[in-house]
Design a protein around this motif. Structure first.
Motif, PDB file in Angstrom:
ATOM      1  N   VAL A 147       0.843  -1.196   0.000  1.00 55.15           N
ATOM      2  CA  VAL A 147       0.000   0.000   0.000  1.00 55.15           C
ATOM      3  C   VAL A 147       0.878   1.245   0.000  1.00 55.15           C
ATOM      4  O   VAL A 147       1.802   1.350   0.797  1.00 55.15           O
ATOM      5  N   TRP A 148       0.573   2.186  -0.903  1.00 57.18           N
ATOM      6  CA  TRP A 148       1.298   3.448  -0.972  1.00 57.18           C
ATOM      7  C   TRP A 148       0.301   4.586  -0.931  1.00 57.18           C
ATOM      8  O   TRP A 148      -0.604   4.657  -1.764  1.00 57.18           O
TER       9      TRP A 148
ATOM     10  N   ASP B  46     -13.763  16.632   6.247  1.00 55.05           N
ATOM     11  CA  ASP B  46     -13.865  15.375   5.523  1.00 55.05           C
ATOM     12  C   ASP B  46     -12.645  15.208   4.630  1.00 55.05           C
ATOM     13  O   ASP B  46     -12.334  16.102   3.837  1.00 55.05           O
ATOM     14  N   ILE B  47     -11.962  14.085   4.787  1.00 49.88           N
ATOM     15  CA  ILE B  47     -10.797  13.815   3.947  1.00 49.88           C
ATOM     16  C   ILE B  47     -10.883  12.402   3.392  1.00 49.88           C
ATOM     17  O   ILE B  47     -11.484  11.520   3.979  1.00 49.88           O
ATOM     18  N   CYS B  48     -10.260  12.235   2.268  1.00 45.13           N
ATOM     19  CA  CYS B  48     -10.144  10.930   1.644  1.00 45.13           C
ATOM     20  C   CYS B  48      -8.659  10.637   1.486  1.00 45.13           C
ATOM     21  O   CYS B  48      -7.919  11.458   0.943  1.00 45.13           O
ATOM     22  N   ILE B  49      -8.227   9.506   1.979  1.00 42.99           N
ATOM     23  CA  ILE B  49      -6.837   9.084   1.818  1.00 42.99           C
ATOM     24  C   ILE B  49      -6.771   8.262   0.536  1.00 42.99           C
ATOM     25  O   ILE B  49      -7.369   7.192   0.445  1.00 42.99           O
ATOM     26  N   CYS B  50      -6.076   8.787  -0.455  1.00 45.19           N
ATOM     27  CA  CYS B  50      -5.960   8.111  -1.751  1.00 45.19           C
ATOM     28  C   CYS B  50      -4.688   7.271  -1.746  1.00 45.19           C
ATOM     29  O   CYS B  50      -3.606   7.772  -1.468  1.00 45.19           O
ATOM     30  N   ALA B  51      -4.835   5.999  -2.037  1.00 46.07           N
ATOM     31  CA  ALA B  51      -3.705   5.076  -1.995  1.00 46.07           C
ATOM     32  C   ALA B  51      -3.745   4.160  -3.208  1.00 46.07           C
ATOM     33  O   ALA B  51      -4.780   3.996  -3.850  1.00 46.07           O
TER      34      ALA B  51
ATOM     35  N   ALA C  10      -9.102  -0.796   5.295  1.00 45.05           N
ATOM     36  CA  ALA C  10      -8.980  -0.702   6.751  1.00 45.05           C
ATOM     37  C   ALA C  10      -7.538  -0.847   7.210  1.00 45.05           C
ATOM     38  O   ALA C  10      -7.193  -0.396   8.308  1.00 45.05           O
ATOM     39  N   ILE C  11      -6.683  -1.435   6.384  1.00 45.04           N
ATOM     40  CA  ILE C  11      -5.273  -1.600   6.779  1.00 45.04           C
ATOM     41  C   ILE C  11      -4.623  -0.239   7.015  1.00 45.04           C
ATOM     42  O   ILE C  11      -3.771  -0.097   7.894  1.00 45.04           O
ATOM     43  N   ILE C  12      -5.043   0.766   6.267  1.00 53.43           N
ATOM     44  CA  ILE C  12      -4.478   2.109   6.445  1.00 53.43           C
ATOM     45  C   ILE C  12      -4.887   2.669   7.804  1.00 53.43           C
ATOM     46  O   ILE C  12      -4.049   3.153   8.567  1.00 53.43           O
ATOM     47  N   LEU C  13      -6.165   2.586   8.117  1.00 58.05           N
ATOM     48  CA  LEU C  13      -6.633   3.093   9.411  1.00 58.05           C
ATOM     49  C   LEU C  13      -6.020   2.324  10.570  1.00 58.05           C
ATOM     50  O   LEU C  13      -5.636   2.907  11.588  1.00 58.05           O
ATOM     51  N   GLN C  14      -5.903   1.015  10.410  1.00 62.86           N
ATOM     52  CA  GLN C  14      -5.294   0.193  11.459  1.00 62.86           C
ATOM     53  C   GLN C  14      -3.830   0.587  11.647  1.00 62.86           C
ATOM     54  O   GLN C  14      -3.354   0.704  12.778  1.00 62.86           O
ATOM     55  N   ALA C  15      -3.120   0.807  10.564  1.00 62.47           N
ATOM     56  CA  ALA C  15      -1.709   1.184  10.654  1.00 62.47           C
ATOM     57  C   ALA C  15      -1.543   2.556  11.306  1.00 62.47           C
ATOM     58  O   ALA C  15      -0.639   2.763  12.120  1.00 62.47           O
ATOM     59  N   ILE C  16      -2.410   3.499  10.962  1.00 63.09           N
ATOM     60  CA  ILE C  16      -2.354   4.822  11.589  1.00 63.09           C
ATOM     61  C   ILE C  16      -2.610   4.700  13.088  1.00 63.09           C
ATOM     62  O   ILE C  16      -1.887   5.274  13.905  1.00 63.09           O
ATOM     63  N   TYR C  17      -3.625   3.935  13.458  1.00 64.58           N
ATOM     64  CA  TYR C  17      -3.946   3.735  14.866  1.00 64.58           C
ATOM     65  C   TYR C  17      -2.748   3.151  15.620  1.00 64.58           C
ATOM     66  O   TYR C  17      -2.360   3.652  16.680  1.00 64.58           O
ATOM     67  N   GLU C  18      -2.168   2.101  15.073  1.00 65.42           N
ATOM     68  CA  GLU C  18      -1.014   1.457  15.722  1.00 65.42           C
ATOM     69  C   GLU C  18       0.150   2.430  15.833  1.00 65.42           C
ATOM     70  O   GLU C  18       0.821   2.496  16.868  1.00 65.42           O
ATOM     71  N   ASP C  19       0.404   3.195  14.786  1.00 64.75           N
ATOM     72  CA  ASP C  19       1.521   4.138  14.797  1.00 64.75           C
ATOM     73  C   ASP C  19       1.293   5.214  15.860  1.00 64.75           C
ATOM     74  O   ASP C  19       2.221   5.565  16.588  1.00 64.75           O
ATOM     75  N   LEU C  20       0.087   5.718  15.956  1.00 60.19           N
ATOM     76  CA  LEU C  20      -0.203   6.745  16.959  1.00 60.19           C
ATOM     77  C   LEU C  20      -0.130   6.189  18.379  1.00 60.19           C
ATOM     78  O   LEU C  20       0.222   6.917  19.308  1.00 60.19           O
TER      79      LEU C  20
END
Length: 134
Positions: free
Chosen positions: A77-78, A100-105, A116-126
């Motif tokens: 994922v990029w 409202d934002i959209c994360i484009c990957a 959901a992997i993006i949100l999970q990764a952000i959560y873990e990183d924070l």
């Protein structure tokens, strides 16, 4: 294709106002009330700048070479960009509006990972990286 929302021109707004029969007191009152509401609720330039800065900081956080981007890259994922939509994008935001934002990957590999992997990764990183909270 990118869609960019812009404010209507003053000429366009003037034409709309001309079409409303302003001789009716109810329309005049409604117009006055809407102007008062807009003046009270609109974002100040400082508030707008603060929200723009937040989007830029989020863009940097998600795209810089960090443990987060490394983890996402390992999973194919990029993060490409962050796009505003909703009231901020249409210049209709008020003091109470959310952002409202959209994360484009993009992704590569044999399978398409869940967004959901993006949100999970952000959560873990924070949760684990102090630098990410700054």
């Amino acid at each position: 294709m990118t869609i960019i929302f812009t404010k209507p021109s003053a000429q366009h707004l003037a034409k709309i106002v001309e079409q409303v029969p302003m001789e009716y007191p109810d329309f005049k009152k409604l117009d006055e009330d809407l102007v008062k509401f807009y003046q009270k609720m609109r974002l100040t330039p400082e508030m707008m700048a603060e929200r723009e800065e937040y989007v830029q900081r989020l863009q940097c956080y998600l795209t810089l070479e960090t443990a987060l981007s490394h983890y996402l890259g390992e999973n194919g994922v990029w993060i490409r960009s962050i796009v505003k939509y909703g009231s901020m994008a249409t210049h209709c935001a008020t003091r109470d509006s959310d952002l409202d934002i959209c994360i484009c990957a993009s992704y590569s590999g044999a399978y398409q990972p869940s967004p959901a992997i993006i949100l999970q990764a952000i959560y873990e990183d924070l949760q684990h990286n102090h630098h990410a909270k700054e």
